[in-house]
Design a protein around this motif. Structure first.
Motif, PDB file in Angstrom:
ATOM      1  N   PHE A  35       5.005   6.958  28.877  1.00 25.57           N
ATOM      2  CA  PHE A  35       5.391   7.258  30.255  1.00 25.57           C
ATOM      3  C   PHE A  35       5.140   6.049  31.154  1.00 25.57           C
ATOM      4  N   LYS A  36       4.012   5.396  30.972  1.00 24.24           N
ATOM      5  CA  LYS A  36       3.658   4.250  31.817  1.00 24.24           C
ATOM      6  C   LYS A  36       4.500   3.021  31.467  1.00 24.24           C
ATOM      7  N   GLN A  37       4.736   2.786  30.193  1.00 24.22           N
ATOM      8  CA  GLN A  37       5.362   1.536  29.764  1.00 24.22           C
ATOM      9  C   GLN A  37       6.872   1.628  29.549  1.00 24.22           C
ATOM     10  N   TYR A  38       7.421   2.839  29.368  1.00 25.21           N
ATOM     11  CA  TYR A  38       8.842   2.986  29.024  1.00 25.21           C
ATOM     12  C   TYR A  38       9.584   3.806  30.078  1.00 25.21           C
ATOM     13  N   TRP A  39       9.128   5.046  30.301  1.00 22.48           N
ATOM     14  CA  TRP A  39       9.832   5.912  31.256  1.00 22.48           C
ATOM     15  C   TRP A  39       9.554   5.521  32.708  1.00 22.48           C
ATOM     16  N   SER A  40       8.386   4.917  32.985  1.00 24.43           N
ATOM     17  CA  SER A  40       8.074   4.452  34.342  1.00 24.43           C
ATOM     18  C   SER A  40       8.109   2.935  34.423  1.00 24.43           C
ATOM     19  N   THR A  49       0.243   6.426  37.323  1.00 22.07           N
ATOM     20  CA  THR A  49      -0.906   7.308  37.154  1.00 22.07           C
ATOM     21  C   THR A  49      -0.763   8.540  38.042  1.00 22.07           C
ATOM     22  N   PHE A  50      -0.312   8.333  39.269  1.00 22.50           N
ATOM     23  CA  PHE A  50      -0.123   9.458  40.190  1.00 22.50           C
ATOM     24  C   PHE A  50       0.947  10.414  39.668  1.00 22.50           C
ATOM     25  N   ALA A 258      -7.544   9.569  29.599  1.00 18.11           N
ATOM     26  CA  ALA A 258      -8.314   8.500  28.965  1.00 18.11           C
ATOM     27  C   ALA A 258      -7.459   7.278  28.643  1.00 18.11           C
ATOM     28  N   VAL A 259      -6.288   7.502  28.051  1.00 15.71           N
ATOM     29  CA  VAL A 259      -5.420   6.374  27.698  1.00 15.71           C
ATOM     30  C   VAL A 259      -4.949   5.665  28.959  1.00 15.71           C
ATOM     31  N   ASP A 260      -4.553   6.430  29.969  1.00 16.85           N
ATOM     32  CA  ASP A 260      -4.126   5.833  31.228  1.00 16.85           C
ATOM     33  C   ASP A 260      -5.259   5.010  31.839  1.00 16.85           C
ATOM     34  N   TYR A 261      -6.485   5.517  31.764  1.00 15.27           N
ATOM     35  CA  TYR A 261      -7.642   4.809  32.305  1.00 15.27           C
ATOM     36  C   TYR A 261      -7.864   3.486  31.561  1.00 15.27           C
ATOM     37  N   GLY A 262      -7.771   3.544  30.231  1.00 12.64           N
ATOM     38  CA  GLY A 262      -7.938   2.330  29.446  1.00 12.64           C
ATOM     39  C   GLY A 262      -6.880   1.284  29.743  1.00 12.64           C
TER      40      GLY A 262
END
Length: 422
Positions: A35-40, A49-50, A258-262
């Motif tokens: 989600f962070k690296q591909y879809w967003s 993160t939000f 946890a993954v998002d935090y890392g």
């Protein structure tokens, strides 16, 4: 335990094996990463993160609204298993559609994820309510722990294969890691469906009144209102639910974020995935050990131990600098995560009336998910406002401390008067 009862208990526990693939590969592992690296792609770290926090909260809010009422309806018409299978089917189908979401379409990914998570969470509510039917009261701790242990083992096994696929996509005839992640989503759907079959085949429950659907809705709503009115008489159940509401908020938020935090701390994504595998590997024997521990010293004492460990984890996580510390935290979390979940479920099963198990486990999951409405938003908001993911992590301390303090007020022996008679 009789042979038939043992078969039912194992079939029921295998549903944890089935749905944990979603919890591990999707919720905790690849979805936040993808989600962070591909879809967003192109969005800032705090913005993605939000978005993820809101997605988790919306899914939880739906369960908050539906779980108690659907539980009351299921109690009245003996439909706990049918509701479980309905929600599971929703989750499986939505998960199977995730691979088709194009890069940058974060909104569609959120919609499918929310629906899949509703299916996942809703099915667990009804699975929990079946514990009082598949095990005798003295076996609650062990059977509940067996479910969580199998969940760690099954979810971990599939996750290990999925990680292998992403690290070496050519081995599986895939072009790149993105294609491997998409295929992983589909394997979760297949795994979830396949290992739900034993529960569908062998688990039975006490029949309800045999009333029709419309009458069941009316009767279920009436039962729900009656339970709200009786809440003072069920003081220990109420206090336990409040305590659970707080401390499980901390547990679930750590799992989901946890993954998002890392990633926010700049750790390599492959290292974070390895850490999740470590948690799964440690979690299998640790969950079994907590089941044994709970049967010896009591479920509440075991929960206290787990909460104390989580407090140390939060303080440590807020200060860590190196990825090796993330690995160590993964080991520590693996030691207690399954334990606090399984002992909470078994302690609750001890103090509720069996004929209202789906409704009361609806409240149980309602409060747990309502906490998850606030937890991810709290972390995401604190991160966005302060610009510091470390500060947002420290907010979780409040949840564990308050949960432990309220749990002290629960009189487990007195609450046993509401437990099912066997």
């Amino acid at each position: 335990m009789a042979l038939q009862k043992r078969r039912e208990a194992i079939s029921w526990a295998l549903y944890d094996w089935a749905n944990s693939a979603y919890a591990t590969t999707i919720m905790a592992g690849f979805f936040p990463l993808f989600f962070k690296q591909y879809w967003s792609a192109g969005a800032s770290v705090t913005e993605s993160t939000f978005r993820l926090g809101i997605a988790n909260s919306v899914a939880s809010l739906v369960i908050v609204i539906l779980a108690p009422l659907l539980g009351a309806i299921a109690d009245r018409c003996g439909a706990r298993k049918r509701f479980l299978l309905t929600f599971a089917t929703l989750g499986i189908l939505m998960t199977a559609l995730l691979p088709w979401v194009a890069q940058g379409d974060w909104w569609l990914a959120v919609v499918l994820y929310v629906l899949a998570t509703i299916g996942f969470s809703g099915s667990i509510s009804f699975s929990d309510s079946l514990l009082v039917f598949v095990a005798d009261k003295p076996e609650y701790e062990r059977v509940s722990a067996l479910g969580y242990a199998l969940g760690y083992l099954g979810g971990g096994l599939l996750f290990a294969v999925n990680v292998w696929m992403t690290l070496s996509p050519q081995t599986f005839g895939l072009t790149d890691a993105a294609e491997a992640v998409k295929l992983s989503f589909f394997t979760v759907a297949i795994w979830w469906a396949l290992f739900t079959l034993p529960l569908a085949r062998y688990v039975t429950e006490t029949d309800g009144s045999g009333i029709g659907a419309r009458a069941a809705v009316v009767a279920g709503w009436s039962q729900l209102r009656e339970t709200f009115r009786e809440i003072r008489a069920l003081r220990n159940i109420f206090l336990f639910l409040i305590a659970y509401w707080f401390y499980i908020d901390g547990v679930d938020t750590i799992v989901r974020m946890a993954v998002d935090y890392g990633l926010s701390l700049g750790f390599d994504s492959n290292s974070l995935i390895v850490a999740l595998l470590i948690t799964q590997g440690v979690g299998f024997p640790a969950a079994l050990a907590f089941g044994w521990l709970g049967s010896r010293i009591g479920a509440r004492s075991g929960i206290y131990i787990a909460i104390a460990v989580y407090i140390v984890v939060v303080i440590w996580a807020a200060q860590m600098e190196h990825v090796k510390e993330f690995y160590l935290l993964a080991v520590v979390i693996g030691l207690v995560q399954g334990g606090i979940q399984s002992l909470s479920r078994s302690l609750y099963a001890h103090i509720i009336p069996a004929d209202k198990s789906a409704e009361f486990f609806g409240f149980y999951n309602m409060l747990g998910k309502f906490a998850a409405v606030l937890g991810p938003v709290m972390v995401g908001w604190a991160s966005a406002v302060s610009g510091s993911p470390r500060l947002s992590m420290l907010t979780l301390l409040i949840l564990f401390v308050v949960g432990a303090l309220v749990l002290r007020k629960v009189d487990v022996d007195d609450g046993a008067q509401y437990a099912p008679r066997r």
